[in-house]
Design a protein around this motif. Structure first.
Motif, PDB file in Angstrom:
ATOM      1  N   ARG A  57       5.791  -8.446   4.141  1.00  0.00           N
ATOM      2  CA  ARG A  57       4.980  -8.136   2.954  1.00  0.00           C
ATOM      3  C   ARG A  57       4.750  -9.368   2.088  1.00  0.00           C
ATOM      4  NH1 ARG A  57       7.074  -4.206  -1.934  1.00  0.00           N
ATOM      5  NH2 ARG A  57       5.327  -4.565  -3.362  1.00  0.00           N
ATOM      6  N   TYR A  58       5.817 -10.092   1.790  1.00  0.00           N
ATOM      7  CA  TYR A  58       5.672 -11.273   0.938  1.00  0.00           C
ATOM      8  C   TYR A  58       5.005 -12.428   1.682  1.00  0.00           C
ATOM      9  CZ  TYR A  58       8.569  -8.919  -2.478  1.00  0.00           C
ATOM     10  OH  TYR A  58       9.040  -8.026  -3.411  1.00  0.00           O
ATOM     11  N   LEU A  59       5.202 -12.498   2.988  1.00  0.00           N
ATOM     12  CA  LEU A  59       4.501 -13.516   3.763  1.00  0.00           C
ATOM     13  C   LEU A  59       3.002 -13.244   3.768  1.00  0.00           C
ATOM     14  CD1 LEU A  59       4.599 -15.993   5.599  1.00  0.00           C
ATOM     15  CD2 LEU A  59       4.985 -14.457   7.541  1.00  0.00           C
ATOM     16  N   ALA A  60       2.624 -11.974   3.890  1.00  0.00           N
ATOM     17  CA  ALA A  60       1.204 -11.627   3.820  1.00  0.00           C
ATOM     18  C   ALA A  60       0.619 -11.976   2.453  1.00  0.00           C
ATOM     19  CB  ALA A  60       1.021 -10.136   4.103  1.00  0.00           C
ATOM     20  N   PHE A  61       1.402 -11.753   1.396  1.00  0.00           N
ATOM     21  CA  PHE A  61       0.922 -12.113   0.055  1.00  0.00           C
ATOM     22  C   PHE A  61       0.706 -13.615  -0.069  1.00  0.00           C
ATOM     23  CE2 PHE A  61       2.225 -13.703  -4.133  1.00  0.00           C
ATOM     24  CZ  PHE A  61       1.182 -13.198  -4.905  1.00  0.00           C
ATOM     25  N   LEU A  62       1.691 -14.417   0.356  1.00  0.00           N
ATOM     26  CA  LEU A  62       1.556 -15.873   0.260  1.00  0.00           C
ATOM     27  C   LEU A  62       0.454 -16.393   1.173  1.00  0.00           C
ATOM     28  CD1 LEU A  62       5.335 -16.857   0.168  1.00  0.00           C
ATOM     29  CD2 LEU A  62       3.743 -16.756  -1.755  1.00  0.00           C
ATOM     30  N   TRP A  63       0.324 -15.805   2.346  1.00  0.00           N
ATOM     31  CA  TRP A  63      -0.719 -16.202   3.303  1.00  0.00           C
ATOM     32  C   TRP A  63      -2.097 -16.018   2.685  1.00  0.00           C
ATOM     33  CZ3 TRP A  63      -0.216 -18.200   8.250  1.00  0.00           C
ATOM     34  CH2 TRP A  63      -1.329 -18.154   9.070  1.00  0.00           C
ATOM     35  N   ASN A  64      -2.339 -14.857   2.099  1.00  0.00           N
ATOM     36  CA  ASN A  64      -3.639 -14.588   1.487  1.00  0.00           C
ATOM     37  C   ASN A  64      -3.826 -15.356   0.186  1.00  0.00           C
ATOM     38  OD1 ASN A  64      -5.011 -12.357   3.158  1.00  0.00           O
ATOM     39  ND2 ASN A  64      -2.949 -11.567   2.910  1.00  0.00           N
ATOM     40  N   LEU A  65      -2.728 -15.649  -0.511  1.00  0.00           N
ATOM     41  CA  LEU A  65      -2.839 -16.459  -1.724  1.00  0.00           C
ATOM     42  C   LEU A  65      -3.337 -17.864  -1.394  1.00  0.00           C
ATOM     43  CD1 LEU A  65      -2.362 -16.730  -4.770  1.00  0.00           C
ATOM     44  CD2 LEU A  65      -0.003 -17.417  -4.249  1.00  0.00           C
ATOM     45  N   ALA A 286      -6.209 -13.114  13.303  1.00  0.00           N
ATOM     46  CA  ALA A 286      -5.364 -12.129  13.981  1.00  0.00           C
ATOM     47  C   ALA A 286      -4.019 -11.972  13.269  1.00  0.00           C
ATOM     48  CB  ALA A 286      -5.156 -12.536  15.437  1.00  0.00           C
ATOM     49  N   ALA A 287      -3.420 -13.097  12.845  1.00  0.00           N
ATOM     50  CA  ALA A 287      -2.153 -13.016  12.123  1.00  0.00           C
ATOM     51  C   ALA A 287      -2.320 -12.267  10.802  1.00  0.00           C
ATOM     52  CB  ALA A 287      -1.611 -14.426  11.868  1.00  0.00           C
ATOM     53  N   SER A 288      -3.429 -12.505  10.107  1.00  0.00           N
ATOM     54  CA  SER A 288      -3.674 -11.809   8.843  1.00  0.00           C
ATOM     55  C   SER A 288      -3.796 -10.307   9.070  1.00  0.00           C
ATOM     56  CB  SER A 288      -4.948 -12.352   8.189  1.00  0.00           C
ATOM     57  OG  SER A 288      -4.854 -13.734   7.949  1.00  0.00           O
ATOM     58  N   VAL A 289      -4.516  -9.912  10.109  1.00  0.00           N
ATOM     59  CA  VAL A 289      -4.699  -8.488  10.394  1.00  0.00           C
ATOM     60  C   VAL A 289      -3.374  -7.839  10.794  1.00  0.00           C
ATOM     61  CG1 VAL A 289      -5.799  -6.854  11.977  1.00  0.00           C
ATOM     62  CG2 VAL A 289      -7.134  -8.695  10.974  1.00  0.00           C
ATOM     63  N   LEU A 290      -2.581  -8.501  11.629  1.00  0.00           N
ATOM     64  CA  LEU A 290      -1.313  -7.927  12.075  1.00  0.00           C
ATOM     65  C   LEU A 290      -0.353  -7.742  10.903  1.00  0.00           C
ATOM     66  CD1 LEU A 290      -0.712  -9.811  15.446  1.00  0.00           C
ATOM     67  CD2 LEU A 290      -1.461  -7.452  15.107  1.00  0.00           C
ATOM     68  N   MET A 291      -0.281  -8.709   9.997  1.00  0.00           N
ATOM     69  CA  MET A 291       0.600  -8.563   8.837  1.00  0.00           C
ATOM     70  C   MET A 291       0.123  -7.437   7.930  1.00  0.00           C
ATOM     71  SD  MET A 291       1.783 -12.423   7.761  1.00  0.00           S
ATOM     72  CE  MET A 291       0.121 -13.098   7.678  1.00  0.00           C
ATOM     73  N   ALA A 292      -1.191  -7.339   7.726  1.00  0.00           N
ATOM     74  CA  ALA A 292      -1.712  -6.260   6.888  1.00  0.00           C
ATOM     75  C   ALA A 292      -1.444  -4.896   7.518  1.00  0.00           C
ATOM     76  CB  ALA A 292      -3.202  -6.463   6.655  1.00  0.00           C
ATOM     77  N   LEU A 293      -1.584  -4.793   8.830  1.00  0.00           N
ATOM     78  CA  LEU A 293      -1.302  -3.529   9.507  1.00  0.00           C
ATOM     79  C   LEU A 293       0.175  -3.175   9.435  1.00  0.00           C
ATOM     80  CD1 LEU A 293      -3.567  -3.802  12.682  1.00  0.00           C
ATOM     81  CD2 LEU A 293      -3.941  -2.398  10.657  1.00  0.00           C
ATOM     82  N   LYS A 294       1.061  -4.160   9.504  1.00  0.00           N
ATOM     83  CA  LYS A 294       2.495  -3.895   9.373  1.00  0.00           C
ATOM     84  C   LYS A 294       2.813  -3.360   7.984  1.00  0.00           C
ATOM     85  CE  LYS A 294       6.943  -3.990   9.924  1.00  0.00           C
ATOM     86  NZ  LYS A 294       7.608  -2.844  10.603  1.00  0.00           N
ATOM     87  N   VAL A 295       2.251  -3.984   6.954  1.00  0.00           N
ATOM     88  CA  VAL A 295       2.483  -3.498   5.585  1.00  0.00           C
ATOM     89  C   VAL A 295       1.893  -2.110   5.416  1.00  0.00           C
ATOM     90  CG1 VAL A 295       2.031  -3.961   3.145  1.00  0.00           C
ATOM     91  CG2 VAL A 295       2.553  -5.850   4.688  1.00  0.00           C
TER      92      VAL A 295
END
Length: 306
Positions: A57-65, A286-295
């Motif tokens: 969750r926090y990795l997805a936040f930092l990634w998109n930030l 793909a990494a962005s989509v996979l992290m968002a789907l996990k969250v």
């Protein structure tokens, strides 16, 4: 005997007409709607997300930030370029279709909006924002794949499209500072001049031999064989009058070959790098989509009785 038979018949009929049974049936009838009218459903409280889910969750936040900041930077560059050109001497803005700064604005807006949705969706565990983020990234990926397929299917038309783009840059060379910078960089680094030859600059209204001014019958200084004066300062007059000379004499001053062939050869040489960049972009998406789907998968709606 008749009297006893009448009493026996009444006793037999008594269970079917019992008031207790009637009351029980009525009570049962009234209980059924009561059970149906109770909409409350108790759902168990979902377990607290584990360490891995929290890290994703926090990795997805930092990634998109990170991509949000990059999108805002591109948007700022585009807006600054448009405003700077609109404020210089009160000049009118050029048509947006021929302005490269518009690309920065569009890319910045798109990346900022999608990345912001991803940030807030991951931080607030908002399923709507996460679904929007996943859909937008998949749509962008689909457009990229479609564009790649179109480029592969229309390779023979790329040269014509490249020629049209360079012709547009050539015509607006004096009007657009960013186009002038791009054209000068291409001509200086690829050691070329014009589209097919240096004489293509005659189509520019400022370099045409019939144009007024000192630049008539000239080409840009980036066409010169040695555009530098004392090795540090650009000699802006090194190509003055080059169009009045013959090819042999002009060849001692400027590059005679055009940039279309040179740029096409350079792009073919960079095919591996372009493919690698496209692959990295696909992996990032793909990494962005996979992290968002996990969250999104960790978000469980809970219904609580009022």
């Amino acid at each position: 005997a008749a009297h006893l038979s009448v009493q026996a018949s009444r006793l037999v009929e008594l269970p079917y007409s019992s008031s207790d049974d009637d009351d029980g049936s009525l009570a049962g009838d009234t209980d059924l709607p009561t059970a149906k009218q109770d909409p409350g459903v108790w759902c168990p409280v979902p377990p607290k997300p584990g360490t891995f889910s929290q890290c994703v969750r926090y990795l997805a936040f930092l990634w998109n930030l990170l991509f949000l900041l990059l999108g805002l930077l591109a948007l700022a560059v585009g807006v600054w370029g448009l405003l700077a050109k609109g404020l210089l001497g009160g000049e009118r803005l050029a048509p947006l279709g021929s302005d490269p700064m518009l690309l920065f604005v569009l890319v910045g807006l798109g990346a900022s909006a999608v990345s912001l949705a991803g940030c807030l969706g991951a931080l607030r565990s908002n399923p709507c924002l996460l679904r929007f983020f996943v859909g937008a990234v998949l749509a962008f990926a689909g457009l990229e794949v479609l564009g790649g397929l179109l480029l592969l299917a229309a390779q023979h038309r790329l040269r014509d499209a490249l020629r049209d783009a360079l012709l547009l840059c050539l015509l607006h060379y004096q009007e657009e500072p960013d186009l002038r910078f791009l054209v000068d960089e291409v001509q200086r680094n690829l050691r070329c001049c014009g589209l097919g030859s240096y004489r293509d600059w005659e189509t520019n209204p400022y370099f045409n031999c019939s144009a007024p001014g000192v630049q008539a019958c000239s080409v840009p200084a980036s066409c010169c064989l040695d555009p530098w004066q004392n090795g540090t300062v650009t000699n802006t007059q090194c190509a003055f009058g080059a169009l009045r000379l013959g090819d042999a004499a002009a060849g001692t001053v400027v590059h005679l070959g055009g940039c279309v062939a040179q740029l096409s050869a350079w792009l073919r040489g960079q095919a591996g790098g372009i493919a690698a960049g496209a692959a990295v972009l696909v992996l990032v998406e793909a990494a962005s989509v996979l992290m968002a789907l996990k969250v999104l998968r960790d978000i469980v709606p809970v219904r609580v009785r009022d």
